[in-house]
Design a protein around this motif. Structure first.
Motif, PDB file in Angstrom:
ATOM      1  N   GLY A   7       0.815  -1.212   0.000  1.00  0.00           N
ATOM      2  CA  GLY A   7       0.000   0.000   0.000  1.00  0.00           C
ATOM      3  C   GLY A   7       0.846   1.257   0.000  1.00  0.00           C
ATOM      4  O   GLY A   7       0.579   2.195  -0.742  1.00  0.00           O
ATOM      5  N   LEU A   8       1.864   1.267   0.842  1.00  0.00           N
ATOM      6  CA  LEU A   8       2.764   2.424   0.878  1.00  0.00           C
ATOM      7  C   LEU A   8       3.504   2.579  -0.442  1.00  0.00           C
ATOM      8  O   LEU A   8       3.698   3.695  -0.922  1.00  0.00           O
ATOM      9  N   GLY A   9       3.886   1.465  -1.024  1.00  0.00           N
ATOM     10  CA  GLY A   9       4.577   1.510  -2.320  1.00  0.00           C
ATOM     11  C   GLY A   9       3.699   2.110  -3.394  1.00  0.00           C
ATOM     12  O   GLY A   9       4.151   2.906  -4.213  1.00  0.00           O
ATOM     13  N   GLY A  16       2.699  12.967  -6.074  1.00  0.00           N
ATOM     14  CA  GLY A  16       2.562  13.562  -4.756  1.00  0.00           C
ATOM     15  C   GLY A  16       2.504  12.551  -3.626  1.00  0.00           C
ATOM     16  O   GLY A  16       2.322  12.912  -2.473  1.00  0.00           O
ATOM     17  N   GLY A  17       2.660  11.299  -3.938  1.00  0.00           N
ATOM     18  CA  GLY A  17       2.545  10.231  -2.940  1.00  0.00           C
ATOM     19  C   GLY A  17       3.598  10.290  -1.857  1.00  0.00           C
ATOM     20  O   GLY A  17       3.307  10.089  -0.677  1.00  0.00           O
ATOM     21  N   THR A  18       4.832  10.583  -2.255  1.00  0.00           N
ATOM     22  CA  THR A  18       5.902  10.650  -1.268  1.00  0.00           C
ATOM     23  C   THR A  18       5.610  11.750  -0.254  1.00  0.00           C
ATOM     24  O   THR A  18       5.793  11.562   0.945  1.00  0.00           O
ATOM     25  N   ILE A  21       3.071  10.608   2.304  1.00  0.00           N
ATOM     26  CA  ILE A  21       3.660   9.720   3.306  1.00  0.00           C
ATOM     27  C   ILE A  21       4.462  10.530   4.325  1.00  0.00           C
ATOM     28  O   ILE A  21       4.342  10.327   5.532  1.00  0.00           O
ATOM     29  N   VAL A  22       5.259  11.487   3.837  1.00  0.00           N
ATOM     30  CA  VAL A  22       6.054  12.325   4.738  1.00  0.00           C
ATOM     31  C   VAL A  22       5.141  13.131   5.655  1.00  0.00           C
ATOM     32  O   VAL A  22       5.380  13.233   6.862  1.00  0.00           O
ATOM     33  N   SER A  23       4.084  13.688   5.103  1.00  0.00           N
ATOM     34  CA  SER A  23       3.143  14.481   5.895  1.00  0.00           C
ATOM     35  C   SER A  23       2.471  13.630   6.970  1.00  0.00           C
ATOM     36  O   SER A  23       2.338  14.056   8.127  1.00  0.00           O
ATOM     37  N   ALA A  24       2.054  12.438   6.606  1.00  0.00           N
ATOM     38  CA  ALA A  24       1.413  11.543   7.576  1.00  0.00           C
ATOM     39  C   ALA A  24       2.392  11.138   8.670  1.00  0.00           C
ATOM     40  O   ALA A  24       2.044  11.123   9.859  1.00  0.00           O
ATOM     41  N   ALA A  25       3.631  10.837   8.288  1.00  0.00           N
ATOM     42  CA  ALA A  25       4.640  10.447   9.276  1.00  0.00           C
ATOM     43  C   ALA A  25       4.936  11.608  10.221  1.00  0.00           C
ATOM     44  O   ALA A  25       5.084  11.406  11.433  1.00  0.00           O
ATOM     45  N   HIS A  26       4.996  12.821   9.686  1.00  0.00           N
ATOM     46  CA  HIS A  26       5.254  13.992  10.539  1.00  0.00           C
ATOM     47  C   HIS A  26       4.098  14.196  11.515  1.00  0.00           C
ATOM     48  O   HIS A  26       4.325  14.456  12.701  1.00  0.00           O
TER      49      HIS A  26
END
Length: 86
Positions: A7-9, A16-18, A21-26
């Motif tokens: 799913g992450l892949g 804009g996917g990366t 992911i960065v926004s969610a992790a932050h």
């Protein structure tokens, strides 16, 4: 676990996917107290640690805008650090 990785892949491969992911992790790191919501900025001045935490800039490290030794109770160079108790 394999499904989560796949799913992450697929999100990372999308436009804009990366950044998603960065926004969610932050957001998760901020919620867990592992990251600041806002970096200290020039001119920052907080009346105390409650105000700095409310603004999302805590902890504040020596040399950063908004740091004052009066907010660093143990004089370790980190003002308004999280208290984990004993």
């Amino acid at each position: 676990m394999l499904g989560a990785v796949a799913g992450l892949g697929s999100i990372a491969a999308s436009p804009g996917g990366t950044q998603q992911i960065v926004s969610a992790a932050h957001s998760i790191a901020v919620s867990a107290g592992m990251a600041r919501a806002r970096a200290p900025q020039a001119g920052d001045y907080w009346s105390g640690c409650d105000a700095a935490r409310a603004a999302g800039t805590a902890p504040i490290y020596r040399g950063e805008p908004g740091y004052r030794s009066g907010m660093d109770g143990d004089d370790d160079g980190i003002a308004c650090e999280p208290y984990h108790g004993n």
